[in-house]
Write a protein that holds these residues in place. Structure first.
Motif, short mmCIF file in Angstrom:
data_model
loop_
_atom_site.label_atom_id
_atom_site.label_comp_id
_atom_site.label_asym_id
_atom_site.label_seq_id
_atom_site.Cartn_x
_atom_site.Cartn_y
_atom_site.Cartn_z
N THR A 108 0.81 -1.22 0.00
CA THR A 108 0.00 0.00 0.00
C THR A 108 0.84 1.26 0.00
O THR A 108 0.29 2.37 -0.02
CB THR A 108 -0.95 0.00 1.21
OG1 THR A 108 -0.18 0.01 2.42
CG2 THR A 108 -1.87 -1.20 1.18
N HIS A 109 2.17 1.13 0.04
CA HIS A 109 3.06 2.29 -0.07
C HIS A 109 3.66 2.41 -1.47
O HIS A 109 4.46 3.32 -1.73
CB HIS A 109 4.19 2.22 0.96
CG HIS A 109 4.91 0.91 1.00
ND1 HIS A 109 5.28 0.20 -0.12
CD2 HIS A 109 5.31 0.16 2.05
CE1 HIS A 109 5.89 -0.91 0.23
NE2 HIS A 109 5.91 -0.97 1.55
N CYS A 146 1.71 4.98 3.78
CA CYS A 146 0.83 3.89 3.32
C CYS A 146 -0.63 4.33 3.33
O CYS A 146 -1.03 5.24 4.05
CB CYS A 146 0.95 2.68 4.25
SG CYS A 146 2.62 2.19 4.65
N SER A 171 -4.46 0.84 6.79
CA SER A 171 -4.56 -0.62 6.76
C SER A 171 -5.98 -1.12 7.05
O SER A 171 -6.42 -2.12 6.48
CB SER A 171 -3.57 -1.24 7.76
OG SER A 171 -3.89 -0.90 9.09
#
Length: 390
Positions: free
Chosen positions: A17-18, A61, A64
């Protein structure tokens, strides 16, 4: 000190996600990481038989929890290792979030307790605590959080956290809540792990260093009458031959220049994370001497914070190295590779058949026109094994 060695292991993958791409430290070969791409990686991990996926946390990011909530409905077995942040989240809110996501996913949530090791990022989040104080917060946070997930009504007065009449009205699916994962190499972190955590995570240091660290964690846990599970966070670069794998490792950092490496190392140096210091010491910010152990390479850590080492080699070599860590008592292997979609397939196809997985790889029943049979030859016959008549 002796350790318990499990006959079976769980292999988790990673959701980037980064960002993701074919090369580190450059826009060349980069790819957009949007919902569609994350869905592709999650579905691949689910279909290939990975136990779960780690979703990272931090300002670099996507969040989550939101990512897990978006992906859980499209997967069947895949578990989601999401972060709670002591000091950034109140324990009551974190407990409600964990219980809700656990129910919505059918009990497929794992919790990664992240204290945070970058003072600059912490200040941006409103956290102005010392290293020792952050672990005091983590201990108090977990005391309240765990009692709530066990169904207790909690009154608690600590140095940093105070609640009165805190409770959960809607319980989690998993008894006592999702299992807690946690990593940290400082004495304060190890104390938290020994007293409150289910699975202790280490980054991928050489086997001897990991053995020493786990022995200390195990000793401290035994003093408290507790037994922990253990996990390790590694990248993987596996190819059909060792030569191809090392060539792929070289390509991964082929666009890196010295200025980019120096800038990244300055950021890592400001952190008060003991684990990050240990990672940085493995390569010293230099391209020289990146091979730090049998099939263990520190090149990722030149520009990536946190986990900075990769297992590099043929399928059998990578499987052998994993078994060496398993012999230390490690049962959870949290892996990643660049690009994450392709490497998820490559690792599953080349290495997973060589590993003692706790759950079977893949979804079992396969359709007529899917692997492992290969493409129909001449539109008339299925291929056989190499060296056999087909």
């Amino acid at each position: 000190m002796s350790q318990q060695t499990s006959d079976k292991i769980n292999v988790l993958w990673f959701l980037p996600t980064h960002g993701d791409g074919r090369y580190l430290g450059t826009t060349a070969g980069g790819r957009a990481v949007d919902l569609s791409y994350l869905q592709q990686v999650a579905l691949a991990a689910d279909n290939l038989g990975y136990y779960g996926v780690l979703i990272p946390t931090g300002k670099s990011c996507e969040d989550s929890w939101l990512v897990a909530a978006a992906l859980a409905p499209i997967t069947r077995r895949l578990r989601y290792l999401v972060a709670v942040r002591p000091g950034l989240q109140p324990p009551s809110l974190a407990a409600r979030m964990a219980a809700t996501l656990d129910r919505l996913s059918g009990g497929r949530v794992l919790i990664n307790v992240v204290t945070g090791g970058d003072p600059v990022e912490n200040k941006g989040d409103g956290i102005f605590l010392s290293h020792a104080e952050r672990y005091e917060v983590t201990h108090e946070f977990l005391t309240v959080y765990q009692r709530l997930l066990k169904g207790e009504k909690v009154d608690f007065q600590g140095k940093h956290i105070r609640v009165e009449g805190a409770e959960l009205l809607f319980p989690p699916v998993q008894p006592d809540g999702p299992p807690l994962f946690f990593g940290g190499s400082s004495p304060e972190a190890i104390d938290v792990a020994a007293g409150q955590i289910d699975t202790y995570l280490t980054w991928g240091e050489p086997v001897g260093q990991v053995a020493e660290k786990l022995a200390e964690v195990r000793r401290r846990a035994e003093q408290r009458g507790r037994t922990l599970d253990y996990g390790i966070r590694l990248h993987v670069i596996v190819r059909e031959t060792e030569e191809e794998a090392w060539a792929a490792a070289d390509r991964l950092i082929s666009h890196l220049d010295d200025a980019t490496i120096a800038d990244a190392q300055k950021i890592f140096a400001r952190m008060d994370s003991t684990g990050q210091r240990r990672m940085s010491a493995l390569h010293g910010g230099s391209r020289d001497g990146l091979r730090i152990g049998p099939n263990l390479w520190a090149g990722v850590g030149l520009v990536r914070g946190g986990a900075g080492t990769a297992l590099v080699g043929s399928p059998q070599q990578v499987a052998d190295r994993i078994r060496e860590y398993q012999a230390l008592g490690i049962t959870h292997f949290v892996l990643s590779g660049y690009p994450h979609l392709e490497e998820a397939h490559r690792f599953a196809e080349l290495v997973m058949p060589l590993l003692p997985l706790a759950q079977p790889a893949g979804n079992g029943v396969r359709g007529v026109n899917t692997g492992p049979f290969g493409e129909t030859i001449g539109g008339d016959k299925r291929p056989g094994k190499i060296g056999k008549d087909s």
